[in-house]
Design a protein around this motif. Structure first.
Motif, PDB file in Angstrom:
ATOM      1  N   MET A  44      34.047  15.296  -7.964  1.00 51.54           N
ATOM      2  CA  MET A  44      33.937  15.115  -6.702  1.00 51.54           C
ATOM      3  C   MET A  44      35.066  13.976  -6.133  1.00 51.54           C
ATOM      4  N   GLU A  45      35.415  13.344  -6.985  1.00 46.15           N
ATOM      5  CA  GLU A  45      36.519  12.640  -6.644  1.00 46.15           C
ATOM      6  C   GLU A  45      37.805  13.215  -6.365  1.00 46.15           C
ATOM      7  N   GLU A  46      37.938  14.565  -7.044  1.00 47.50           N
ATOM      8  CA  GLU A  46      39.319  15.465  -6.601  1.00 47.50           C
ATOM      9  C   GLU A  46      39.062  16.309  -5.764  1.00 47.50           C
ATOM     10  N   VAL A  47      37.773  16.553  -5.252  1.00 50.00           N
ATOM     11  CA  VAL A  47      37.666  17.491  -4.049  1.00 50.00           C
ATOM     12  C   VAL A  47      37.536  17.148  -2.803  1.00 50.00           C
ATOM     13  N   PRO A  48      38.206  17.878  -1.600  1.00 50.47           N
ATOM     14  CA  PRO A  48      38.059  17.622  -0.335  1.00 50.47           C
ATOM     15  C   PRO A  48      36.593  17.181  -0.052  1.00 50.47           C
ATOM     16  N   ALA A  49      35.992  16.086   0.283  1.00 45.38           N
ATOM     17  CA  ALA A  49      34.533  16.146   0.928  1.00 45.38           C
ATOM     18  C   ALA A  49      34.155  16.691   2.160  1.00 45.38           C
ATOM     19  N   ASP A  50      35.287  17.080   2.902  1.00 42.03           N
ATOM     20  CA  ASP A  50      35.067  18.043   4.148  1.00 42.03           C
ATOM     21  C   ASP A  50      35.049  19.433   3.934  1.00 42.03           C
ATOM     22  N   PRO A  78      32.440  21.846   2.296  1.00 36.17           N
ATOM     23  CA  PRO A  78      31.115  21.959   1.546  1.00 36.17           C
ATOM     24  C   PRO A  78      31.227  23.141   0.465  1.00 36.17           C
ATOM     25  N   GLY A  79      31.959  23.868   0.897  1.00 35.27           N
ATOM     26  CA  GLY A  79      31.985  25.453   0.017  1.00 35.27           C
ATOM     27  C   GLY A  79      32.735  24.853  -1.068  1.00 35.27           C
ATOM     28  N   GLY A  80      33.978  24.172  -0.875  1.00 29.97           N
ATOM     29  CA  GLY A  80      34.837  23.644  -2.070  1.00 29.97           C
ATOM     30  C   GLY A  80      33.835  22.689  -3.080  1.00 29.97           C
ATOM     31  N   SER A  92      29.902  29.993  -1.525  1.00 28.80           N
ATOM     32  CA  SER A  92      30.313  30.863  -0.799  1.00 28.80           C
ATOM     33  C   SER A  92      29.746  31.180   0.528  1.00 28.80           C
ATOM     34  N   ALA A  93      28.382  31.184   0.802  1.00 24.14           N
ATOM     35  CA  ALA A  93      27.820  30.974   2.089  1.00 24.14           C
ATOM     36  C   ALA A  93      28.204  29.986   2.939  1.00 24.14           C
ATOM     37  N   LEU A  94      28.575  28.807   2.230  1.00 25.21           N
ATOM     38  CA  LEU A  94      28.697  27.452   3.246  1.00 25.21           C
ATOM     39  C   LEU A  94      30.240  27.523   3.861  1.00 25.21           C
ATOM     40  N   GLY A  95      31.078  27.855   2.840  1.00 24.23           N
ATOM     41  CA  GLY A  95      32.560  27.847   3.420  1.00 24.23           C
ATOM     42  C   GLY A  95      33.266  26.911   3.501  1.00 24.23           C
ATOM     43  N   GLU A 100      33.587  25.094   6.626  1.00 25.19           N
ATOM     44  CA  GLU A 100      33.366  24.478   7.807  1.00 25.19           C
ATOM     45  C   GLU A 100      32.778  23.066   7.399  1.00 25.19           C
ATOM     46  N   GLU A 101      33.209  22.100   8.167  1.00 24.23           N
ATOM     47  CA  GLU A 101      32.657  20.796   7.722  1.00 24.23           C
ATOM     48  C   GLU A 101      31.364  20.562   8.305  1.00 24.23           C
ATOM     49  N   ASP A 102      30.771  21.021   9.435  1.00 24.51           N
ATOM     50  CA  ASP A 102      29.565  20.824  10.008  1.00 24.51           C
ATOM     51  C   ASP A 102      28.787  22.001   9.563  1.00 24.51           C
ATOM     52  N   VAL A 103      27.781  21.760   8.673  1.00 25.01           N
ATOM     53  CA  VAL A 103      26.957  23.018   8.384  1.00 25.01           C
ATOM     54  C   VAL A 103      25.684  22.983   9.193  1.00 25.01           C
ATOM     55  N   GLU A 104      25.474  24.026   9.828  1.00 25.87           N
ATOM     56  CA  GLU A 104      24.111  24.257  10.576  1.00 25.87           C
ATOM     57  C   GLU A 104      22.899  24.511   9.908  1.00 25.87           C
ATOM     58  N   GLY A 105      21.789  24.116  10.299  1.00 23.23           N
ATOM     59  CA  GLY A 105      20.511  24.472   9.555  1.00 23.23           C
ATOM     60  C   GLY A 105      20.269  25.900   9.148  1.00 23.23           C
ATOM     61  N   LYS A 106      20.518  26.731  10.009  1.00 30.18           N
ATOM     62  CA  LYS A 106      20.475  28.207   9.805  1.00 30.18           C
ATOM     63  C   LYS A 106      21.640  28.753   8.550  1.00 30.18           C
ATOM     64  N   GLN A 107      22.879  28.190   8.630  1.00 29.76           N
ATOM     65  CA  GLN A 107      23.862  28.676   7.580  1.00 29.76           C
ATOM     66  C   GLN A 107      23.412  27.938   6.344  1.00 29.76           C
ATOM     67  N   LEU A 108      22.802  26.775   6.318  1.00 31.48           N
ATOM     68  CA  LEU A 108      22.363  26.284   5.187  1.00 31.48           C
ATOM     69  C   LEU A 108      21.167  27.055   4.377  1.00 31.48           C
ATOM     70  N   THR A 109      20.307  27.200   5.180  1.00 30.83           N
ATOM     71  CA  THR A 109      19.080  27.981   4.949  1.00 30.83           C
ATOM     72  C   THR A 109      19.366  29.357   4.253  1.00 30.83           C
ATOM     73  N   LYS A 110      20.441  30.042   4.937  1.00 30.39           N
ATOM     74  CA  LYS A 110      20.957  31.221   4.431  1.00 30.39           C
ATOM     75  C   LYS A 110      21.648  31.226   3.096  1.00 30.39           C
ATOM     76  N   ALA A 111      22.378  30.015   3.075  1.00 34.72           N
ATOM     77  CA  ALA A 111      22.928  29.672   1.632  1.00 34.72           C
ATOM     78  C   ALA A 111      22.094  29.664   0.754  1.00 34.72           C
ATOM     79  N   LEU A 112      20.953  28.834   0.970  1.00 42.03           N
ATOM     80  CA  LEU A 112      20.013  28.671  -0.223  1.00 42.03           C
ATOM     81  C   LEU A 112      19.122  29.691  -0.644  1.00 42.03           C
TER      82      LEU A 112
END
Length: 198
Positions: free
Chosen positions: A47-53, A55-57, A87-90, A92-104
């Protein structure tokens, strides 16, 4: 969001690694806590090496480590789920509820396909499926917390028909499924992070 969620998940697994191992000694190989903790400590370092902004990464990095570092069935199952979620999160820094639900939803479908498991077979699916269904039906994060705890506890009365626990037959009844317990941590920490950020 993703980095904080996975960080908390890793910390909760570390705190409960002995309990997870004890649960797995009753119905499996006895290494669920050890394996999960070892892999998730690697995730924390990564986690320390990956950009926190991204989510997909963040989630993809965790997926790769689960696949390569977490032994037993858990590594490939969590890894497959996290790969689909990433893959579903991509990016984008701001993940919306629907996108997160689809990812799950993509994540639980990956677990079912990889493990050839369905709900009611005393596996991690018994937490993932009700949790994702609850989000798809518009449950709040607080409601999700209760649903996840209930789903986890429901595995006590189930007979295992998948994995190592299936060899026990009726003797698997009366024990919590360790994969369901670690999965409950996964969703409970997600609910905490999402509730705090809303």
């Amino acid at each position: 969001m993703a980095a904080e969620w996975l960080k908390r998940f890793a910390e909760t697994v570390e705190k409960n690694k002995e309990e997870l191992t004890k649960l797995d000694q009753a119905v499996g190989d006895g290494d669920h806590g050890i394996n999960m903790n070892r892999g998730l400590q690697e995730v924390l370092r990564k986690m320390e090496e990956v950009p926190a902004d991204s989510p997909g990464g963040v989630v993809k990095a965790a997926a790769m480590i689960c696949i390569s570092k977490v032994g037993g069935a858990s590594g490939p199952l969590y890894g497959s789920a996290l790969m689909k979620i990433a893959s579903a999160l991509g990016d984008e820094e701001d993940v919306e509820g629907k996108q997160l639900t689809k990812a799950l939803r993509d994540g639980v479908d990956a677990i079912k396909k990889r493990g050839r498991a369905e709900e009611g077979e005393k596996t991690m699916v018994d937490v993932w499926e009700p949790a994702v269904q609850a989000l798809e039906q518009g449950s709040s994060w607080q409601e999700l917390t209760e649903i996840v705890k209930k789903a986890r506890d429901n595995t006590i009365d189930m007979k295992a028909t998948k994995g190592r626990a299936a060899y026990l037959g009726d003797r698997s009844i009366g024990h919590l499924d360790p994969g369901a317990v670690s999965s409950s941590y996964f969703f409970l920490e997600l609910a905490c992070v999402m509730e705090e950020s809303s």
